[in-house]
Design an enzyme around this catalytic site. Structure first.
Site, mmCIF file in Angstrom:
data_model
loop_
_atom_site.group_PDB
_atom_site.id
_atom_site.type_symbol
_atom_site.label_atom_id
_atom_site.label_comp_id
_atom_site.label_asym_id
_atom_site.label_seq_id
_atom_site.Cartn_x
_atom_site.Cartn_y
_atom_site.Cartn_z
ATOM 1 N N GLU A 40 0.864 -1.182 0.000
ATOM 2 C CA GLU A 40 0.000 0.000 0.000
ATOM 3 C C GLU A 40 0.904 1.237 0.000
ATOM 4 O OE1 GLU A 40 -3.761 1.783 2.478
ATOM 5 O OE2 GLU A 40 -1.882 1.474 3.548
ATOM 6 N N ARG A 42 1.452 4.762 0.586
ATOM 7 C CA ARG A 42 0.829 5.878 1.273
ATOM 8 C C ARG A 42 1.437 7.175 0.736
ATOM 9 N NH1 ARG A 42 -2.242 5.487 5.932
ATOM 10 N NH2 ARG A 42 -2.230 7.750 5.676
ATOM 11 N N ARG A 71 -4.255 9.385 1.281
ATOM 12 C CA ARG A 71 -5.255 9.499 2.338
ATOM 13 C C ARG A 71 -5.442 10.937 2.787
ATOM 14 N NH1 ARG A 71 -7.870 6.201 2.181
ATOM 15 N NH2 ARG A 71 -6.860 4.372 3.092
ATOM 16 N N HIS A 129 -13.092 5.459 7.352
ATOM 17 C CA HIS A 129 -12.314 5.300 8.579
ATOM 18 C C HIS A 129 -12.916 6.160 9.684
ATOM 19 C CE1 HIS A 129 -9.723 4.828 5.052
ATOM 20 N NE2 HIS A 129 -9.073 3.911 5.733
ATOM 21 N N LYS A 156 -14.013 -0.820 1.998
ATOM 22 C CA LYS A 156 -13.168 -0.956 3.186
ATOM 23 C C LYS A 156 -13.757 -0.125 4.317
ATOM 24 C CE LYS A 156 -8.694 0.364 5.100
ATOM 25 N NZ LYS A 156 -7.488 1.193 4.883
ATOM 26 N N ARG A 195 -7.735 -8.178 12.969
ATOM 27 C CA ARG A 195 -6.700 -8.214 11.931
ATOM 28 C C ARG A 195 -6.252 -9.643 11.637
ATOM 29 N NH1 ARG A 195 -4.759 -3.080 11.036
ATOM 30 N NH2 ARG A 195 -5.463 -1.494 12.521
ATOM 31 N N GLN A 218 -2.037 -1.927 14.440
ATOM 32 C CA GLN A 218 -1.367 -2.727 13.419
ATOM 33 C C GLN A 218 -0.275 -3.584 14.040
ATOM 34 O OE1 GLN A 218 0.239 -0.448 10.188
ATOM 35 N NE2 GLN A 218 -1.730 -0.238 9.151
#
Length: 236
Positions: A40, A42, A71, A129, A156, A195, A218
């Site tokens: 991903e 960013r 983002r 989010h 998502k 997760r 995470q």
């Protein structure tokens, strides 16, 4: 079946790792060896946002399927420039990546990003989010409906879990939409289990960190890979 390039989501838990530019460059080869499925990018956290720099960084990830994300600050990102500039970067990077992620709340650019991605046969993750809590089921259903109407190939949803009931809410949503293509994550310490376990419910991929993460809860790549290998034999 949604694919990121040649990567198919075929029931095996897939791991995405967020990458910034510069400091994360030495980890790319290691990430491939250690079983990262998706990089991903960013882009909002890149040190520079000129097109040449962004494309040069994207080119480093030729060994992995790339999900490009720019983002917005409102949903936990670092993007502080204009929507016009963000759209320019999405358009520039699209031919060089396998998929893009754009927030449902980014109404000013969302239709253009979806249209341009689909014109190149690239899937779009439309994301939501909430770093303060987990939406209730009615709100989650509305988010999914609006994202699908906007052209999402994958929806998502990431909510911050403050209690076990939040995990149950996200789990029920995942099960109900497993056949549609979703990624569902519970953020924060209470949400860590999501997760590892939500791929079993139908969430297409999960996120791990190499070094500093980009969201609360995470796990590091090695730790997540070990847990997935214990729970899902095909993931080891």
């Amino acid at each position: 079946m949604v694919r990121f390039g040649t990567l198919a989501f075929d029931g095996v838990p897939r791991i995405a790792v967020p990458f910034r530019d510069g400091s994360f460059a030495p980890y790319i080869d290691d990430a491939v060896k250690r079983g990262v499925d998706i990089a991903e990018l960013r882009i909002d956290e890149f040190s520079k946002h000129d097109t040449a720099h962004v494309l040069a960084e994207a080119a480093k990830f030729s060994a992995l399927p790339v999900l490009a994300t720019i983002r917005c600050a409102a949903e936990g990102g670092k993007w502080s420039d204009t929507d016009d500039r963000r759209l320019e970067l999405y358009r520039a990077v699209l031919p060089h990546v396998q998929a893009v992620d754009v927030e449902l709340s980014s109404a000013a650019i969302l239709p253009s990003v979806v249209r341009d991605a689909h014109a190149l046969d690239k899937p779009v993750v439309i994301s939501f989010h909430d770093f303060t809590g987990t939406p209730d089921r009615a709100t989650l259903e509305r988010i999914a409906l609006e994202a699908r109407a906007a052209g999402a190939d994958i929806v998502k949803v990431a909510g911050f879990c403050t209690r076990q009931a939040d995990i149950q809410t996200l789990a029920a949503f995942t099960l109900d939409h497993a056949e549609d293509g979703v990624v569902v994550i519970g953020m924060g310490p209470i949400g860590v289990c999501t997760r590892v376990l939500f791929p079993a419910l139908g969430s297409l991929f999960t996120f791990a960190a190499l070094g500093q993460g980009t969201a609360p809860g995470q796990l590091q790549l090695a730790e997540l890979k070990q847990l997935l290998g214990q729970i899902y034999p095909r993931a080891s």
